[in-house]
Design an enzyme around this catalytic site. Structure first.
Site, mmCIF file in Angstrom:
data_model
loop_
_atom_site.group_PDB
_atom_site.id
_atom_site.type_symbol
_atom_site.label_atom_id
_atom_site.label_comp_id
_atom_site.label_asym_id
_atom_site.label_seq_id
_atom_site.Cartn_x
_atom_site.Cartn_y
_atom_site.Cartn_z
ATOM 1 N N CYS A 143 -8.602 -1.783 12.841
ATOM 2 C CA CYS A 143 -9.412 -2.422 11.946
ATOM 3 C C CYS A 143 -9.788 -1.578 10.925
ATOM 4 O O CYS A 143 -10.109 -0.464 11.283
ATOM 5 C CB CYS A 143 -10.865 -2.765 12.813
ATOM 6 S SG CYS A 143 -12.224 -3.595 11.615
ATOM 7 N N CYS A 193 -12.406 -8.588 14.836
ATOM 8 C CA CYS A 193 -13.019 -7.279 15.504
ATOM 9 C C CYS A 193 -14.391 -7.636 15.975
ATOM 10 O O CYS A 193 -14.984 -8.559 15.312
ATOM 11 C CB CYS A 193 -12.738 -6.272 14.530
ATOM 12 S SG CYS A 193 -13.105 -4.586 15.380
ATOM 13 N N GLU A 224 4.658 0.879 3.247
ATOM 14 C CA GLU A 224 5.377 1.122 4.907
ATOM 15 C C GLU A 224 6.567 2.051 4.847
ATOM 16 O O GLU A 224 7.477 1.548 4.074
ATOM 17 C CB GLU A 224 5.414 -0.174 5.697
ATOM 18 C CG GLU A 224 4.201 -0.808 5.744
ATOM 19 C CD GLU A 224 4.306 -2.031 6.620
ATOM 20 O OE1 GLU A 224 4.019 -2.415 7.571
ATOM 21 O OE2 GLU A 224 4.775 -2.875 5.646
ATOM 22 N N CYS A 251 -16.792 -5.807 15.537
ATOM 23 C CA CYS A 251 -17.651 -5.324 14.476
ATOM 24 C C CYS A 251 -18.285 -6.376 13.541
ATOM 25 O O CYS A 251 -18.799 -6.513 12.721
ATOM 26 C CB CYS A 251 -17.233 -4.275 13.696
ATOM 27 S SG CYS A 251 -15.701 -4.391 12.652
ATOM 28 N N ASP A 290 1.660 -4.109 2.255
ATOM 29 C CA ASP A 290 2.142 -4.557 3.579
ATOM 30 C C ASP A 290 3.293 -5.469 3.523
ATOM 31 O O ASP A 290 2.951 -6.743 3.028
ATOM 32 C CB ASP A 290 1.096 -4.958 4.480
ATOM 33 C CG ASP A 290 1.658 -5.269 5.973
ATOM 34 O OD1 ASP A 290 2.053 -4.549 6.744
ATOM 35 O OD2 ASP A 290 1.532 -6.620 6.017
ATOM 36 N N CYS A 336 -13.840 -0.458 10.861
ATOM 37 C CA CYS A 336 -14.557 0.585 12.117
ATOM 38 C C CYS A 336 -13.526 1.366 12.852
ATOM 39 O O CYS A 336 -13.831 1.925 13.267
ATOM 40 C CB CYS A 336 -15.401 -0.410 13.016
ATOM 41 S SG CYS A 336 -14.333 -1.497 14.130
ATOM 42 N N ASP A 393 -2.215 -9.389 7.285
ATOM 43 C CA ASP A 393 -1.579 -8.584 6.714
ATOM 44 C C ASP A 393 -2.468 -7.853 5.595
ATOM 45 O O ASP A 393 -2.214 -6.692 5.224
ATOM 46 C CB ASP A 393 -0.658 -9.442 5.698
ATOM 47 C CG ASP A 393 0.399 -9.951 6.794
ATOM 48 O OD1 ASP A 393 0.681 -9.539 7.869
ATOM 49 O OD2 ASP A 393 0.851 -11.099 6.427
#
Length: 368
Positions: free
Chosen positions: A320, A338, A268, A340, A184, A323, A347
């Site tokens: 995420c 998140c 990417e 979760c 990334d 999850c 990043d």
């Protein structure tokens, strides 16, 4: 093709002769492009035949080697064919062919030059370039002459260069590592991989801005048309070239290291052309050289027999990796939290998403 580059040592008269050859090649390219615009149905064969017409009409064109004239016509056709391909693929902007006003290279094919020894070359056409000394570490003594497909003379801010395009394919075998990685790219760090490693962003342009501003002020104070202004412009151009070389070498070094350390690299699929339209981040994005990094990733993957796979970057920072829940966050929020319970660097979360999506897409494409 494999490219070997040497710096050229020559006198002032030879520099003028090289400049004249470059201007002639530019003239031929622009004339061929004008023919394509004016005469409907003009193709590659018509452009090649038009070179003989230009040689008969203009004496300075005739002094350039015939194959160099053909190479200039091929450059014009390359721009036209790229325009046609972009139109068929629906790429916008389509990249309409434009006239060159500051060309910096002339290309010879298999005639018009003679390699005297591994460090000297002589150009035999009517431009009067003559014998040039080659400064570099490449050993051309081991290369058969029939493998040298083209010779290119280039002008840069720090001098003149000669490139030899060799018709060989160098793809060494390297040991397999069995590793896969997701990358990334960013501005705070050059890239963050799926293992959490962050490569610092060198910001070559930002660090060299003070010197650039000083040199630019010196240019603006000189009288237009004076020799002092010309010298100031050359100093400014050399500093710009130095920054661009640092940026290119940095991207090349990192890309080679990443490819040699991993068998599958997922990155990417960014449209940098669209991203730099953001006037707040345009300079930083351009300085990061994401496109150069991608270019070298793809090249070294081909060279060493590895896999480089582009992944759609949509929502990789928001979803995420654990999850799959989408957590919308601003660009200034650098930590992914998140419901979760996952708390991770933004990043790194994006790199993990790129890795998982890339593996899924690659398996689907490979049928495994």
């Amino acid at each position: 093709m494999y490219v070997c580059e040497f710096k050229v040592k020559a006198c002032a008269d030879q520099h003028q002769a090289i400049d004249e050859a470059i201007r002639t090649a530019q003239f031929i390219r622009n004339k061929c492009l004008r023919l394509w615009m004016d005469v409907r149905g003009t193709g590659k064969a018509e452009m090649s035949a038009y070179c003989a017409v230009l040689a008969a009409k203009f004496p300075f064109v005739k002094t350039l080697n015939s194959m160099a004239r053909q190479a200039s016509a091929e450059r014009a056709w390359a721009a036209v064919s790229r325009f046609y391909d972009n139109c068929k693929k629906g790429i916008r902007p389509v990249g309409h062919p434009k006239f060159k006003k500051d060309a910096r290279s002339v290309e010879y094919k298999t005639t018009g030059w003679k390699l005297l020894d591994p460090k000297h070359i002589q150009f035999t056409d009517g431009k009067g370039i003559g014998r040039l000394k080659l400064i570099g570490t490449w050993d051309l003594a081991r290369v058969p002459k029939e493998l040298i497909k083209r010779v290119r003379l280039m002008r840069r801010a720090d001098g003149y260069y000669c490139q030899f395009l060799l018709g060989i394919e160098y793809r060494p075998k390297v040991p397999k590592t069995g590793e896969a990685i997701g990358l990334d790219v960013g501005l705070e760090s050059f890239y963050t991989d799926s293992s959490g490693h962050k490569e610092p962003n060198p910001c070559f342009l930002r660090k060299g801005e003070e010197q650039l501003k000083l040199l630019q002020r010196r240019v603006s104070r000189k009288q237009k048309g004076s020799s002092n202004r010309c010298k100031a412009r050359q100093r400014l151009a050399r500093h710009h070239l130095k920054i661009s070389r640092r940026r290119e070498e940095h991207a090349k070094r990192l890309a080679r290291s990443v490819i040699l350390s991993n068998d599958w690299v997922f990155y990417e699929n960014l449209q940098v052309r669209n991203l730099i339209r953001n006037h707040c981040l345009a300079k930083s994005i351009a300085d990061a050289s994401w496109y150069q990094f991608r270019k070298w990733i793809e090249y070294f993957a081909w060279k060493f027999g590895k896999v480089a796979w582009p992944v759609n970057p949509a929502y990789t920072s928001q979803d995420c990796h654990h999850c799959g829940n989408r957590v919308v966050k601003a660009l200034s929020t650098r930590t992914h939290r998140c419901k979760c319970g996952t708390v991770i660097d933004r990043d790194e979360n994006a790199a993990l998403n790129i890795l998982s999506r890339g593996i899924e897409q690659y398996r689907r494409a490979a049928g495994n």
